[in-house]
Write a protein that holds these residues in place. Structure first.
Motif, PDB file in Angstrom:
ATOM      1  N   THR A  69      31.188 -27.165  24.684  1.00 56.65           N
ATOM      2  CA  THR A  69      30.405 -27.741  23.593  1.00 56.65           C
ATOM      3  C   THR A  69      31.361 -28.123  22.474  1.00 56.65           C
ATOM      4  OG1 THR A  69      30.056 -25.583  22.531  1.00 56.65           O
ATOM      5  CG2 THR A  69      28.398 -26.315  24.138  1.00 56.65           C
ATOM      6  N   PRO A  70      31.018 -29.118  21.653  1.00 52.71           N
ATOM      7  CA  PRO A  70      31.898 -29.490  20.539  1.00 52.71           C
ATOM      8  C   PRO A  70      32.204 -28.321  19.605  1.00 52.71           C
ATOM      9  CG  PRO A  70      30.243 -31.188  20.872  1.00 52.71           C
ATOM     10  CD  PRO A  70      29.859 -30.047  21.769  1.00 52.71           C
ATOM     11  N   SER A  71      31.227 -27.438  19.402  1.00 52.34           N
ATOM     12  CA  SER A  71      31.443 -26.323  18.473  1.00 52.34           C
ATOM     13  C   SER A  71      32.510 -25.355  18.960  1.00 52.34           C
ATOM     14  CB  SER A  71      30.133 -25.573  18.227  1.00 52.34           C
ATOM     15  OG  SER A  71      29.612 -25.078  19.452  1.00 52.34           O
ATOM     16  N   ALA A  72      32.813 -25.393  20.274  1.00 55.35           N
ATOM     17  CA  ALA A  72      33.850 -24.506  20.809  1.00 55.35           C
ATOM     18  C   ALA A  72      35.242 -24.996  20.458  1.00 55.35           C
ATOM     19  CB  ALA A  72      33.707 -24.392  22.327  1.00 55.35           C
ATOM     20  N   LEU A  73      35.365 -26.255  20.009  1.00 51.97           N
ATOM     21  CA  LEU A  73      36.670 -26.828  19.692  1.00 51.97           C
ATOM     22  C   LEU A  73      36.932 -26.721  18.197  1.00 51.97           C
ATOM     23  CD1 LEU A  73      36.493 -29.951  22.018  1.00 51.97           C
ATOM     24  CD2 LEU A  73      37.865 -27.903  22.364  1.00 51.97           C
ATOM     25  N   SER A  74      37.087 -25.511  17.739  1.00 54.54           N
ATOM     26  CA  SER A  74      37.394 -25.261  16.333  1.00 54.54           C
ATOM     27  C   SER A  74      38.916 -25.289  16.163  1.00 54.54           C
ATOM     28  CB  SER A  74      36.835 -23.883  15.933  1.00 54.54           C
ATOM     29  OG  SER A  74      37.071 -23.613  14.587  1.00 54.54           O
ATOM     30  N   PRO A  75      39.453 -25.762  14.997  1.00 53.65           N
ATOM     31  CA  PRO A  75      38.786 -26.147  13.747  1.00 53.65           C
ATOM     32  C   PRO A  75      38.384 -27.616  13.673  1.00 53.65           C
ATOM     33  CG  PRO A  75      41.138 -26.195  13.432  1.00 53.65           C
ATOM     34  CD  PRO A  75      40.922 -25.772  14.877  1.00 53.65           C
ATOM     35  N   TRP A  76      38.585 -28.356  14.768  1.00 58.91           N
ATOM     36  CA  TRP A  76      38.248 -29.789  14.723  1.00 58.91           C
ATOM     37  C   TRP A  76      36.747 -30.014  14.544  1.00 58.91           C
ATOM     38  CZ3 TRP A  76      41.609 -27.567  18.259  1.00 58.91           C
ATOM     39  CH2 TRP A  76      42.968 -27.865  18.053  1.00 58.91           C
ATOM     40  N   TYR A  77      35.946 -29.047  15.016  1.00 60.38           N
ATOM     41  CA  TYR A  77      34.493 -29.172  14.875  1.00 60.38           C
ATOM     42  C   TYR A  77      34.100 -29.200  13.399  1.00 60.38           C
ATOM     43  CZ  TYR A  77      29.517 -28.180  15.476  1.00 60.38           C
ATOM     44  OH  TYR A  77      28.135 -28.226  15.423  1.00 60.38           O
ATOM     45  N   GLU A  78      34.743 -28.331  12.600  1.00 56.61           N
ATOM     46  CA  GLU A  78      34.427 -28.306  11.164  1.00 56.61           C
ATOM     47  C   GLU A  78      34.789 -29.642  10.508  1.00 56.61           C
ATOM     48  OE1 GLU A  78      35.900 -25.830  12.767  1.00 56.61           O
ATOM     49  OE2 GLU A  78      34.330 -24.296  12.603  1.00 56.61           O
ATOM     50  N   GLU A  79      35.928 -30.211  10.905  1.00 60.96           N
ATOM     51  CA  GLU A  79      36.333 -31.507  10.358  1.00 60.96           C
ATOM     52  C   GLU A  79      35.347 -32.599  10.760  1.00 60.96           C
ATOM     53  OE1 GLU A  79      40.146 -34.608  10.547  1.00 60.96           O
ATOM     54  OE2 GLU A  79      40.384 -32.529  11.223  1.00 60.96           O
ATOM     55  N   ALA A  80      34.888 -32.542  12.021  1.00 62.37           N
ATOM     56  CA  ALA A  80      33.919 -33.532  12.494  1.00 62.37           C
ATOM     57  C   ALA A  80      32.596 -33.398  11.752  1.00 62.37           C
ATOM     58  CB  ALA A  80      33.710 -33.372  13.995  1.00 62.37           C
ATOM     59  N   LEU A  81      32.184 -32.167  11.482  1.00 64.99           N
ATOM     60  CA  LEU A  81      30.949 -31.956  10.723  1.00 64.99           C
ATOM     61  C   LEU A  81      31.057 -32.532   9.321  1.00 64.99           C
ATOM     62  CD1 LEU A  81      29.754 -28.323  11.602  1.00 64.99           C
ATOM     63  CD2 LEU A  81      28.626 -30.477  12.160  1.00 64.99           C
ATOM     64  N   ARG A  82      32.219 -32.343   8.688  1.00 62.99           N
ATOM     65  CA  ARG A  82      32.411 -32.897   7.340  1.00 62.99           C
ATOM     66  C   ARG A  82      32.298 -34.420   7.368  1.00 62.99           C
ATOM     67  NH1 ARG A  82      36.412 -28.844   7.104  1.00 62.99           N
ATOM     68  NH2 ARG A  82      38.067 -30.328   7.599  1.00 62.99           N
TER      69      ARG A  82
END
Length: 315
Positions: free
Chosen positions: A273-286
């Motif tokens: 899942t995208p959320s498993a690819l942290s910290p890029w997920y946080e950047e994508a959410l922003r």
């Protein structure tokens, strides 16, 4: 803190970051062997398991003859003979490629009667795997558009429709190739060196000096075609001697692609899942939040202009 200790801490932090990047790429290239429900072929590994390009290449070369510079084909042929279900997946990919090239509609009945046949009880799994290969190798989604008659349509992940001349010689888009490169750039802090990009592509069996049976001339696509279409920027690294080059997202990539789509693409490969690819997920959410706010601001501005516009005069 002593200077030597600070240097060690910085070196340790750089090493940790590099390990995180490597793990993210390895996860994106991992086989779905650990996830039997998906069971997608392996990507970037040696031995019998097919890469997703290898699987698509097997279908492509079956339909169009052997491709030059395609090291995956012999492995593909061996693997097909061992797994009848995988063979049906490859045959369905070939069938769908032909339908795409002919711009013909697709129905469940077509797929079952022409390809799946005696394996009709496995149709959902076969279709799922074939659809994933189409998406990953070519950037094409297969969507059910009529659930009553079970009709399907092909949808490109990026809008190449305005660039018909940019399709592969046999009319298969290079979208999947481009999406992988854009995803690598994102993982590398939004700017990837040529060496970093080719390191990943080489693991996929795509080489700068070899014609690929699916993607044609990869180096030309990266340094010329995608640049001309404004999906990529290809520039010299400042003060590099001898000259070195790097890739960034171009303006069209920013308009048609998002960081979240990049993570969704990588998550599809790794059955994650995208959320498993942290910290890029946080950047994508922003970025998603910024895009939403920009759209809301544009709508508010449009409404304000409409309210300020003078009413039409009555005749």
């Amino acid at each position: 803190m002593p200077r030597g200790h600070k240097s060690k801490l910085r070196a340790r932090e750089k090493k940790r970051q590099a390990q995180n990047e490597t793990k993210a790429l390895e996860d994106a290239q991992a086989t779905a062997a650990d996830h039997p429900s998906q069971n997608l072929p392996a990507m970037g590994t040696e031995g019998p398991p097919l890469s997703y390009q290898g699987a698509a290449a097997a279908a492509f070369t079956d339909a169009h003859g052997a491709g030059e510079g395609n090291p995956s084909s012999p492995q593909a042929s061996k693997s097909l003979s061992k797994d009848p279900l995988t063979k049906k997946v490859i045959l369905l990919v070939r069938f769908l490629m032909e339908k795409y090239q002919m711009r013909e509609p697709v129905t469940k009945a077509d797929m079952v009667n022409s390809v799946v046949k005696a394996y009709r009880n496995h149709f959902p799994e076969i279709l799922k795997r074939a659809s994933a290969l189409l998406e990953l190798a070519f950037g094409v989604d297969l969507k059910e558009v009529d659930p009553i008659r079970h009709c399907y349509a092909f949808i490109n992940k990026l809008d190449f429709s305005v660039d018909e001349g940019f399709l592969h010689a046999d009319s298969m888009p290079q979208t999947g190739f481009l999406m992988m490169v854009l995803s690598v750039i994102f993982l590398k802090d939004n700017c990837a060196s040529e060496e970093e990009v080719w390191e990943v592509l080489n693991m996929m069996g795509v080489y700068a000096d070899k014609t690929h049976c699916i993607y044609g001339h990869p180096k030309k696509a990266l340094t010329q075609d995608f640049v001309q279409l404004k999906y990529l920027e290809h520039r010299q690294v400042a003060n590099s001697d001898p000259p070195r080059y790097e890739f960034l997202w171009g303006p069209r990539a920013h308009a048609e692609f998002t960081k979240m789509k990049a993570l969704e693409f990588l998550a599809t490969i790794s059955d994650s899942t995208p959320s498993a690819l942290s910290p890029w997920y946080e950047e994508a959410l922003r970025e998603e939040e910024e895009r939403l706010q920009a759209r809301m601001a544009a709508r508010a501005q449009s409404r304000a202009r409409a309210a300020e516009a003078p009413a039409p005069s009555e005749s």
